[in-house]
Design a protein around this motif. Structure first.
Motif, PDB file in Angstrom:
ATOM      1  N   GLN A 285      18.598   2.192 -12.360  1.00 54.32           N
ATOM      2  CA  GLN A 285      18.910   0.786 -12.121  1.00 54.32           C
ATOM      3  C   GLN A 285      19.764   0.732 -10.854  1.00 54.32           C
TER       4      GLN A 285
ATOM      5  N   VAL B  52      10.859  -2.719  -9.885  1.00 50.44           N
ATOM      6  CA  VAL B  52      10.668  -3.912 -10.727  1.00 50.44           C
ATOM      7  C   VAL B  52      11.870  -4.827 -10.498  1.00 50.44           C
TER       8      VAL B  52
ATOM      9  N   ASN C 251      13.789 -15.828 -15.586  1.00 52.94           N
ATOM     10  CA  ASN C 251      13.627 -14.916 -16.732  1.00 52.94           C
ATOM     11  C   ASN C 251      12.406 -13.999 -16.626  1.00 52.94           C
ATOM     12  N   LYS C 252      11.759 -13.975 -15.472  1.00 46.80           N
ATOM     13  CA  LYS C 252      10.568 -13.127 -15.310  1.00 46.80           C
ATOM     14  C   LYS C 252      10.910 -11.876 -14.505  1.00 46.80           C
ATOM     15  N   SER C 253      10.005 -10.893 -14.603  1.00 48.88           N
ATOM     16  CA  SER C 253      10.133  -9.653 -13.831  1.00 48.88           C
ATOM     17  C   SER C 253       8.826  -9.415 -13.094  1.00 48.88           C
TER      18      SER C 253
ATOM     19  N   TRP D  67      23.648  -7.239  -9.968  1.00 45.75           N
ATOM     20  CA  TRP D  67      22.267  -7.669 -10.270  1.00 45.75           C
ATOM     21  C   TRP D  67      21.335  -6.560  -9.775  1.00 45.75           C
ATOM     22  N   ARG D  68      20.670  -5.897 -10.684  1.00 46.56           N
ATOM     23  CA  ARG D  68      19.946  -4.684 -10.312  1.00 46.56           C
ATOM     24  C   ARG D  68      18.439  -4.820 -10.513  1.00 46.56           C
TER      25      ARG D  68
ATOM     26  N   THR E 109      14.839  -2.141 -11.214  1.00 45.78           N
ATOM     27  CA  THR E 109      14.448  -0.814 -11.680  1.00 45.78           C
ATOM     28  C   THR E 109      13.724  -0.128 -10.528  1.00 45.78           C
TER      29      THR E 109
ATOM     30  N   HIS F 201      13.952  -8.374 -11.220  1.00 47.29           N
ATOM     31  CA  HIS F 201      14.161  -9.182 -12.432  1.00 47.29           C
ATOM     32  C   HIS F 201      14.887 -10.470 -12.055  1.00 47.29           C
TER      33      HIS F 201
ATOM     34  N   TYR G 255      16.629 -12.622 -13.859  1.00 43.61           N
ATOM     35  CA  TYR G 255      17.594 -13.100 -14.849  1.00 43.61           C
ATOM     36  C   TYR G 255      18.889 -12.340 -14.614  1.00 43.61           C
ATOM     37  N   PRO G 256      20.023 -13.015 -14.748  1.00 47.69           N
ATOM     38  CA  PRO G 256      21.291 -12.338 -14.454  1.00 47.69           C
ATOM     39  C   PRO G 256      21.611 -11.283 -15.506  1.00 47.69           C
ATOM     40  N   PRO G 257      22.428 -10.286 -15.144  1.00 44.53           N
ATOM     41  CA  PRO G 257      22.682  -9.184 -16.068  1.00 44.53           C
ATOM     42  C   PRO G 257      23.732  -9.485 -17.131  1.00 44.53           C
ATOM     43  N   ASN G 258      24.337 -10.676 -17.078  1.00 38.98           N
ATOM     44  CA  ASN G 258      25.269 -11.049 -18.155  1.00 38.98           C
ATOM     45  C   ASN G 258      25.236 -12.553 -18.330  1.00 38.98           C
TER      46      ASN G 258
ATOM     47  N   PRO H 251      27.438  -5.980 -14.730  1.00 39.07           N
ATOM     48  CA  PRO H 251      27.265  -5.136 -13.555  1.00 39.07           C
ATOM     49  C   PRO H 251      26.703  -5.955 -12.394  1.00 39.07           C
TER      50      PRO H 251
END
Lengths: 268, 268
Positions: free
Chosen positions: B123, B18, B58-60, B106-107, B109, B20, B22-25, B104
Motif C-alpha cells: 500500500q 489499483v 467508493n469505487k476502485s 490516501w494510498r 495498491t 481507490h 474512498y478515504p482511508p478513515n 494513514p
C-alpha cells in the motif's frame, strides 16, 4: 471565523491528546513496534536484526551490542525473552519461530529493544525505535515475504516493558484501501498497543453497493493481537472496514492466491 | 502536495496499481467527489497527462502496465486521481486539490504480477521530491539462493520533467568502502540487479545518493516469477521517535556524507 472554530473543535475530538504514541519515560528507553510472529504448521517467521545505533557514529565501534526480544502470546501474556548479541553493522536474519519451539500458540507478538542508544538521540530529545522488517515463509515457498513495522508501540525501562499506544475518544473506521476478490483468501491481524482491552470489529462491505456483507467482533488484550481468518464466501468484490478505538487499526494482511499459487503479506 | 501512484515494471513481471476513491478513515475527509483517473509521464522536456477514465465515489480501478501502450518505453508512468482535469502537457508536475489524510495517507495498491503465478503488492503513495536532496537507506532485504534474483527498483519523481543523470552508491555497512556504483536517471523507474553487486547474503545494503531523492523498492523473484516478494525501506528518520527527529536525521546524513567523501578521497 465561527466556521473555522467549529471545524477546529470537530477535528479536536479526533486529535486532542490522542497521539499515535505517547513519549517513553526516559530518553534512554528504546522503543519497538509490536511485530507479529506466526509458527507451527506451515509457518516460519524471521526478523532482520541490525544495530541501529551504530549508524550514528563516524568511526564504527566494532564491539558487540545486545538486543532484547520479548515474546507475547495472542492474549498479550509474556511467554519468553531472549538476548541476542549483534556485531556492529551486521545484518542478522533470525528465525523467530526457533525461539518458540515449546509454545503451542499459532501466532502472537514480539518486541525488539536495542541496548545501544547513541548520545545523538539524547541530544535531539528523540527515542531510538525499531520499526524493522519481519518476514514470513509459508508452506514450501522459497521466498521470505517482508512486511515493515509501523507503530511505536512499546518501550522498556529497567527490564519493565510498557505500552505507548493511546486510545481514541471516539470509535474510528480504518478503511483498508485494497480490493478483496473472491478468487483469493485473506487473513488480517490487528495488534493492541494500548493499555486497555480493545474491541475491534471487522466489517466486510460490498464494493459496488457499499452494503455490509458480514461483521465479526474481537476483543484484544494489551500486547496481544487477533487474527481474522474466516472465509468470506461472496461472489463480488468487497472491502474491509475495521472499527475500534485504536488510533490507527492498520492490519497486517496475509493474502493467498487461488489454490495457494502465491502468498503475499503487506501492511494494510 | 498532490499524490501520485507509480505503476511498477520489473523483469519477468507486469506492474499494476489499483486506485481507490474512498478515504482511508471516517474522520479526516468530510466530502468526497467523483474523480478523473490520470496517467502522467515525462518525455524529458514536459509532463504529459492522459485521462483514462473517471472513478465514482467508493469505487476502485486497476491500472495494468500493458494497457499503457501510449507511454513511451522506459518512462515512469504515474497514476493519480484528480477532482479537476489535469493539463495535457505542463512544464512542472501537474497538481490538483490534495485530499490529504494523515492516519494513514490516501494510498493505492501498487504491485507486480507474473504469468507464472507470482503476485505481490504494498500500500503506497508518492510525491515529487526536491532536486537538491539526497537519500540514505539501510536495506536488509537481499535474499540469495538457487533460482533467486533480486532487484532494486528506484523510483524518482521531481517537479521538473527533465531527465538528470546521477549516481547511486552502494556502501558496506561500516561506510568504509563503495561496493558498487550505478547510474540513476531522475523521473525514471531505475532497475538495478542486486545479485552481481558484490554483497554477501548477511551484509546490510547501504544506499546513498548525492543529489537525487527517490523511493527504493526491493524485489526478489524465484524461478523468473513463480514467486515474488516486494518491500520498501523506511527512511532513516523513522529510527527516531519524538523530539527533533529531523535534526537527528540531518546529523545522520552528514555522518554518512562524510564517510562517502572519505572513501572517495582514499580511492583517488
Amino acid at each position: 471565523m465561527i466556521k473555522v472554530l467549529i471545524n477546529k473543535i470537530k477535528r479536536g475530538l479526533w486529535t486532542y491528546k490522542q497521539p499515535l504514541s505517547a513519549k517513553p519515560n526516559n530518553l534512554n528507553d528504546p522503543v519497538s513496534d509490536l511485530f507479529v510472529w506466526r509458527h507451527l504448521g506451515d509457518w516460519k517467521t524471521y526478523f532482520d536484526l541490525y544495530d541501529i545505533g551504530s549508524f550514528y557514529s563516524q568511526i564504527p565501534n566494532k564491539d558487540e551490542v545486545d538486543v532484547k526480544i520479548i515474546f507475547y502470546n495472542p492474549s498479550g501474556k509474556k511467554i519468553k525473552e531472549c538476548i541476542i548479541s549483534l556485531k556492529n553493522n551486521q545484518n542478522k536474519c533470525i528465525e523467530i519461530s526457533s525461539f518458540l519451539k515449546n509454545d503451542k500458540h499459532l501466532f502472537g507478538t514480539f518486541a525488539v529493544f536495542h541496548s545501544n542508544v547513541p548520545g545523538n538521540f539524547i541530544k535531539y530529545n528523540s527515542y531510538l525505535t525499531e520499526r524493522g522488517y519481519t518476514s514470513y515463509k509459508y508452506l514450501n515457498k522459497q521466498l521470505r515475504h517482508y512486511v515493515h513495522g509501523n507503530s511505536d508501540a512499546v518501550s522498556i525501562s529497567n527490564n519493565f516493558s510498557y505500552l505507548l499506544g493511546v486510545s481514541s475518544l471516539l470509535r474510528r473506521d480504518y478503511r483498508l484501501q485494497f480490493n478483496l476478490i473472491k478468487s483469493e483468501t485473506y487473513e488480517f491481524i490487528i495488534v493492541n498497543y494500548t493499555n486497555k482491552t480493545q474491541k475491534v470489529s471487522f466489517a466486510f462491505i460490498d464494493a459496488s453497493s457499499n452494503k455490509k456483507i458480514s461483521v465479526k467482533n474481537y476483543s484484544i488484550n494489551p500486547n496481544g493481537c487477533c487474527l481474522f481468518d474466516g472465509k468470506i464466501s461472496y461472489d463480488a468484490n468487497f472491502r474491509l472496514v475495521i472499527s475500534s478505538k485504536l488510533i490507527m487499526a492498520r492490519p497486517i494482511v496475509f493474502r493467498y492466491g487461488h489454490d495457494l499459487n502465491f502468498f503475499d503479506v503487506f501492511h494494510g | 502536495m498532490f499524490i501520485f501512484y507509480p505503476i511498477l515494471r520489473a523483469p519477468n513481471c507486469h506492474g499494476f496499481t489499483v486506485v481507490h476513491n474512498y478515504p482511508p478513515n471516517n474522520w479526516e475527509i468530510r466530502k468526497n467527489f467523483d474523480k478523473y483517473i490520470n496517467i502522467t509521464w515525462s518525455d524529458g522536456f514536459k509532463w504529459n497527462t492522459k485521462i483514462i477514465g473517471t472513478l465514482g465515489k467508493n469505487k476502485s480501478y486497476k491500472i495494468v502496465e500493458k494497457d499503457l501502450n501510449f507511454v513511451p518505453n522506459h518512462s515512469l508512468a504515474l497514476s493519480s486521481l484528480s477532482i479537476n482535469k489535469l493539463p495535457n502537457t505542463s512544464d512542472i508536475l501537474p497538481d490538483d486539490i490534495h485530499m490529504k489524510t494523515n492516519l494513514p495517507e490516501w494510498r493505492a495498491t501498487i504491485g507486480l504480477e507474473s504469468e507464472l503465478g507470482g503476485a505481490t503488492s504494498f500500500q503506497g503513495e508518492a510525491h515529487a521530491f526536491p532536486t537538491n536532496g539526497s537519500i540514505l537507506s539501510f536495506a536488509p532485504f537481499f535474499q540469495k539462493g538457487k533460482d533467486l534474483s533480486s532487484y532494486l527498483l528506484f523510483i524518482s519523481i521531481e517537479k521538473s520533467p527533465s531527465f538528470r543523470n546521477t549516481s547511486l552508491f552502494f556502501l558496506d555497512a561500516y561506510g568504509e568502502k563503495i561496493i558498487n556504483k550505478k547510474p540513476l536517471v531522475s523521473n525514471h523507474l531505475n532497475i538495478i540487479k542486486l545479485d552481481e553487486l558484490g554483497y554477501k547474503p548477511s551484509e546490510l545494503i547501504v544506499l546513498t545518493t548525492e543529489n537525487i531523492v527517490g523511493i527504493p523498492l526491493f524485489m526478489t523473484t524465484y524461478k523468473n516469477g513463480k514467486e515474488l516478494s516486494l518491500e520498501h525501506t523506511h527512511p532513516p528518520a523513522s529510527f527516531a521517535l519524538h523530539g527533533n527527529r529531523w535534526g537527528l536525521h540531518k546529523e545522520l546524513k552528514e555522518i554518512w556524507t562524510k564517510k562517502l567523501i572519505h572513501i572517495k578521497k582514499t580511492n583517488d
